[in-house]
Design an enzyme around this catalytic site. Structure first.
Site, PDB file in Angstrom:
ATOM      1  N   PHE A 171      25.694  41.174  20.583  1.00 37.45           N
ATOM      2  CA  PHE A 171      24.674  40.677  21.515  1.00 37.45           C
ATOM      3  C   PHE A 171      24.782  39.181  21.773  1.00 37.45           C
ATOM      4  CE2 PHE A 171      22.531  39.313  17.633  1.00 37.45           C
ATOM      5  CZ  PHE A 171      21.919  38.139  18.045  1.00 37.45           C
ATOM      6  N   LYS A 195      31.981  48.860  25.812  1.00 38.49           N
ATOM      7  CA  LYS A 195      30.601  49.140  25.428  1.00 38.49           C
ATOM      8  C   LYS A 195      29.948  47.801  25.105  1.00 38.49           C
ATOM      9  CE  LYS A 195      28.360  49.789  21.682  1.00 38.49           C
ATOM     10  NZ  LYS A 195      27.072  49.153  22.039  1.00 38.49           N
ATOM     11  N   GLU A 198      23.960  47.021  23.343  1.00 39.17           N
ATOM     12  CA  GLU A 198      22.812  47.717  23.942  1.00 39.17           C
ATOM     13  C   GLU A 198      21.624  46.758  24.071  1.00 39.17           C
ATOM     14  OE1 GLU A 198      24.138  48.075  21.046  1.00 39.17           O
ATOM     15  OE2 GLU A 198      22.751  48.713  19.453  1.00 39.17           O
ATOM     16  N   ARG A 199      21.760  45.552  23.463  1.00 38.01           N
ATOM     17  CA  ARG A 199      20.638  44.628  23.529  1.00 38.01           C
ATOM     18  C   ARG A 199      20.719  43.685  24.730  1.00 38.01           C
ATOM     19  NH1 ARG A 199      19.862  42.787  17.350  1.00 38.01           N
ATOM     20  NH2 ARG A 199      22.050  43.200  17.003  1.00 38.01           N
ATOM     21  N   SER A 248      28.820  42.500  13.359  1.00 41.09           N
ATOM     22  CA  SER A 248      28.483  42.287  11.950  1.00 41.09           C
ATOM     23  C   SER A 248      29.489  42.986  11.023  1.00 41.09           C
ATOM     24  CB  SER A 248      27.091  42.859  11.685  1.00 41.09           C
ATOM     25  OG  SER A 248      27.131  44.261  11.882  1.00 41.09           O
ATOM     26  N   CYS A 303      28.525  33.056  15.816  1.00 40.74           N
ATOM     27  CA  CYS A 303      29.311  33.347  14.614  1.00 40.74           C
ATOM     28  C   CYS A 303      29.950  32.074  14.082  1.00 40.74           C
ATOM     29  CB  CYS A 303      30.387  34.374  14.903  1.00 40.74           C
ATOM     30  SG  CYS A 303      31.554  33.754  16.097  1.00 40.74           S
ATOM     31  N   GLU A 403      24.351  36.128   5.696  1.00 37.70           N
ATOM     32  CA  GLU A 403      24.403  35.466   7.001  1.00 37.70           C
ATOM     33  C   GLU A 403      22.989  35.488   7.579  1.00 37.70           C
ATOM     34  OE1 GLU A 403      26.507  37.590  10.146  1.00 37.70           O
ATOM     35  OE2 GLU A 403      27.117  35.689  11.045  1.00 37.70           O
TER      36      GLU A 403
HETATM   37  P1  NAD Z   1      26.212  44.392  15.333  1.00 38.42           P
HETATM   38  O1  NAD Z   1      27.262  44.700  14.354  1.00 38.42           O
HETATM   39  O2  NAD Z   1      24.818  44.809  15.036  1.00 38.42           O
HETATM   40  O3  NAD Z   1      26.575  45.053  16.745  1.00 38.42           O
HETATM   41  C1  NAD Z   1      27.844  44.882  17.319  1.00 38.42           C
HETATM   42  C2  NAD Z   1      28.235  46.164  18.051  1.00 38.42           C
HETATM   43  O4  NAD Z   1      28.392  47.211  17.098  1.00 38.42           O
HETATM   44  C3  NAD Z   1      27.193  46.609  19.058  1.00 38.42           C
HETATM   45  O5  NAD Z   1      27.852  47.025  20.227  1.00 38.42           O
HETATM   46  C4  NAD Z   1      26.489  47.754  18.348  1.00 38.42           C
HETATM   47  O6  NAD Z   1      26.055  48.748  19.252  1.00 38.42           O
HETATM   48  C5  NAD Z   1      27.548  48.304  17.426  1.00 38.42           C
HETATM   49  N1  NAD Z   1      26.987  48.814  16.163  1.00 38.42           N
HETATM   50  C6  NAD Z   1      25.987  48.258  15.443  1.00 38.42           C
HETATM   51  N2  NAD Z   1      25.760  48.984  14.330  1.00 38.42           N
HETATM   52  C7  NAD Z   1      26.619  50.023  14.350  1.00 38.42           C
HETATM   53  C8  NAD Z   1      26.882  51.109  13.467  1.00 38.42           C
HETATM   54  N3  NAD Z   1      26.179  51.272  12.358  1.00 38.42           N
HETATM   55  N4  NAD Z   1      27.840  51.974  13.801  1.00 38.42           N
HETATM   56  C9  NAD Z   1      28.559  51.814  14.926  1.00 38.42           C
HETATM   57  N5  NAD Z   1      28.356  50.792  15.792  1.00 38.42           N
HETATM   58  C10 NAD Z   1      27.412  49.910  15.512  1.00 38.42           C
HETATM   59  O7  NAD Z   1      26.295  42.819  15.627  1.00 38.42           O
HETATM   60  P2  NAD Z   1      25.320  41.939  16.506  1.00 38.42           P
HETATM   61  O8  NAD Z   1      24.025  41.787  15.786  1.00 38.42           O
HETATM   62  O9  NAD Z   1      25.305  42.427  17.895  1.00 38.42           O
HETATM   63  O10 NAD Z   1      26.099  40.553  16.500  1.00 38.42           O
HETATM   64  C11 NAD Z   1      25.924  39.574  15.514  1.00 38.42           C
HETATM   65  C12 NAD Z   1      27.024  39.618  14.494  1.00 38.42           C
HETATM   66  O11 NAD Z   1      28.281  39.453  15.150  1.00 38.42           O
HETATM   67  C13 NAD Z   1      26.959  38.488  13.488  1.00 38.42           C
HETATM   68  O12 NAD Z   1      27.288  38.994  12.224  1.00 38.42           O
HETATM   69  C14 NAD Z   1      28.007  37.509  13.979  1.00 38.42           C
HETATM   70  O13 NAD Z   1      28.546  36.656  12.981  1.00 38.42           O
HETATM   71  C15 NAD Z   1      29.037  38.441  14.498  1.00 38.42           C
HETATM   72  N6  NAD Z   1      29.904  37.787  15.462  1.00 38.42           N
HETATM   73  C16 NAD Z   1      31.162  37.469  15.057  1.00 38.42           C
HETATM   74  C17 NAD Z   1      32.002  36.807  15.916  1.00 38.42           C
HETATM   75  C18 NAD Z   1      33.382  36.428  15.497  1.00 38.42           C
HETATM   76  O14 NAD Z   1      34.210  36.144  16.361  1.00 38.42           O
HETATM   77  N7  NAD Z   1      33.672  36.409  14.208  1.00 38.42           N
HETATM   78  C19 NAD Z   1      31.569  36.484  17.209  1.00 38.42           C
HETATM   79  C20 NAD Z   1      30.276  36.855  17.588  1.00 38.42           C
HETATM   80  C21 NAD Z   1      29.458  37.511  16.699  1.00 38.42           C
END
Ligand code: NAD
Length: 522
Positions: A171, A195, A198-199, A248, A303, A403
């Site tokens: 997101f 994809k 969704e947020r 994450s 991140c 985090e």
């Molecule tokens: P998230 O993991 O909750 O969601 C990311 C994606 O994964 C979304 O599209 C979501 O629908 C999907 N998802 C979530 N839970 C899932 C599950 N249990 N099974 C399958 N798919 C699932 O992450 P977020 O809250 O959207 O983003 C924040 C996180 O992303 C932070 O941890 C941040 O550090 C990380 N991030 C990392 C980078 C990088 O380059 N290292 C860049 C941006 C964000």
């Protein structure tokens, strides 16, 4: 049959306020260059984080819609792969121009759905646009190699696309992260199913419209929606050859394992805990400004947010001055003039951040600045957390181990730079780190010894531009970071090498017995 609209008809004026949208339209799928109303039975409500007003409903795309997206991408693959490189470059030029033309519109969608300030949202778009701009130089990047390996025999290598690829996005950068994938995937001849989070899928939906206008043929870029169910479909679908994930650790480690077990290429960027080592010999004013900006900008939802400081020696006395800078930051709706940081993404995120601040208090850290309970007058219902600074933090504390992903800076103390390096290296994450010092020798040692993958020397957020690659390491990437995003590794990720060895003898063969030993050409 589901209602479809052409991409052009979806153009809307962009919002510049957080006012309630009277009749929110549902988010659609984007299949075969058409926006298609979803037949979903499950919907995810998307709220403006500054007001918690409903902005749209995001479908959990149905199995039939997910199937249609992959089939469309598979149908589009061969003809797209067979277009000339110069044609794909021209499409990319148009895509780049359209993103620039729609920059404000994209940024406004981000501010509305994600919450970050309009100026920061423009940066979100620009960092993605820069990847697309760099992809326009593909003509010199995709050359293979050739060598005459023995008399009359040569080997050539070609980079070929993989087929259908997929990207699963987080997101926090609704434009930049889809644009880490779309330009390189497509310019190299792949098709892609995206994809978005969704947020906040709005920016991706605008990008989809721009893809159609830029001349991507139907099926080259498709967009589907949903949460874990959509992800599982992508992970298990044999036609999808490569999966890009950013998000994450919880989701990413699962996605990496399942997609890899299914034989796919995976690039996966995960969570972080980025440290700054602050040395007494640094340019103090620069360091304090840089730290406050990088810790609290985007409400800490980056991140590469600089969420942790290691105050070396006497610099622990400077924490109050960082707090003074934090207090000057305006926390407000992202469309408001002068807003420095907006809300956090959801009431749940706010709760989690506040719980972590409370845990620090319980574990004996010092809350120097407490952003809990803050509310801008105009937006009482938003997910607000003001800048928070926690000092005297110890490595065993929850606020250090987890985090936080909010506007919270935790400060630890160290006596020496060696102790600071040891502390940073002992942390499981390895996305980014920074050192503030005037000593070239100290900076050099830090650069060599520190284990984080992206190092800033007097630079708080050292995210490399697209001519380099996003090179996090340790627990901040899955799979040991073999496939990092954009740059040369990005190109490698989206292409597979084919080598062709050929023999053209000028004289005809005279021997009549076949040779059976392994050919070595030696
Ligand atoms: P998230 O993991 O909750 O969601 C990311 C994606 O994964 C979304 O599209 C979501 O629908 C999907 N998802 C979530 N839970 C899932 C599950 N249990 N099974 C399958 N798919 C699932 O992450 P977020 O809250 O959207 O983003 C924040 C996180 O992303 C932070 O941890 C941040 O550090 C990380 N991030 C990392 C980078 C990088 O380059 N290292 C860049 C941006 C964000």
């Amino acid at each position: 049959s589901p209602a479809t609209t052409t991409a052009a008809s979806t153009a809307t004026s962009y919002p510049t306020t957080h006012e309630r949208i009277q009749s929110p339209a549902d988010t659609q799928n984007f299949l075969d260059n058409k926006f298609v109303a979803s037949q979903a039975t499950q919907w995810i409500d998307l709220h403006d984080p500054a007001t918690n007003n409903l902005v749209t409903r995001v479908p959990q795309s149905t199995d039939a819609e997910l199937r249609a997206a992959v089939d469309s991408a598979q149908r589009a693959f061969k003809p797209w792969k067979e277009t000339s490189l110069l044609h794909r470059q021209q499409v990319m030029f148009k895509f780049v121009a359209l993103i620039r033309e729609n920059w404000d519109r994209l940024a406004a969608s981000i501010t509305l759905e994600q919450g970050k300030t309009f100026a920061d949202a423009k940066g979100d778009v620009l960092r993605g646009l820069q990847v697309a701009e760099t992809a326009c130089g593909i003509t010199t990047q995709l050359t293979g190699e050739v060598l005459e390996v023995s008399k009359d025999m040569e080997t050539r290598s070609y980079r070929e696309p993989l087929g259908v690829t997929a990207a699963i996005c987080p997101f926090n950068f609704p434009a930049m992260i889809p644009l880490w994938s779309i330009p390189l995937a497509t310019v190299t001849g792949n098709t892609i199913v995206i994809k978005p989070s969704e947020r906040d899928p709005g920016a991706m939906m605008i990008l989809a419209e721009l893809c159609e206008k830029a001349g991507f043929p139907p099926g080259v870029v498709n967009v589907v929606h949903g949460a874990a169910k959509t992800v599982d479909f992508i992970l298990d679908e044999p036609l999808i050859k490569a999966v890009s994930f950013v998000g994450s650790n919880k989701a990413g480690e699962y996605i990496y394992s399942r997609a890899s077990a299914n034989g796919k290429r995976v690039q996966a960027n995960l969570g972080a805990k980025n440290h700054a080592a602050v040395l007494p010999d640094c340019n103090k004013n620069h360091a304090l400004n840089a730290i406050a900006g990088a810790a609290f900008g985007a409400a800490g939802q980056r991140c590469m947010a600089l969420s942790t400081c290691v105050m070396v020696g006497e610099t622990k006395e400077w924490v109050g001055e960082i707090a003074d800078r934090a207090k000057q930051l305006s926390v407000n709706g992202g469309f408001e003039d002068g807003a420095d940081l907006g809300p956090v993404i959801s009431p749940q995120a706010k709760q989690r951040i506040e719980d972590l601040i409370a845990s620090a208090e319980e574990e004996g850290a010092t809350i120097v600045l407490d952003g809990r309970g803050y509310k801008p007058d105009k937006y009482p219902a938003g997910n607000w957390v003001g800048p928070t600074l926690i000092a005297n933090v110890k490595p065993h504390m929850r606020c250090y181990k987890e985090e936080i992903f909010g506007p919270v800076l935790v400060c630890l103390n160290a006596d020496t730079v060696d102790e600071a390096i040891d502390m940073i290296n002992a942390n499981e994450y390895g996305n980014g780190t920074a050192i503030f010092t005037r000593s070239g020798a100290t900076a050099g040692r830090f650069q060599r010894e520190v284990e984080a993958g992206q190092v800033g020397i007097n630079v708080p957020i050292p995210v490399p531009l697209p001519m380099f690659s996003f090179t996090g390491n340790k627990k901040s990437v899955a799979g040991g970071g073999a496939n990092t995003f954009y740059g040369k590794p990005g190109l490698n990720f989206y292409t597979q090498t084919k080598t062709v060895t050929s023999l053209w003898r000028s004289e005809d063969a005279v021997a009549t017995k076949a040779k059976v030993n392994m050919p070595t050409q030696s």
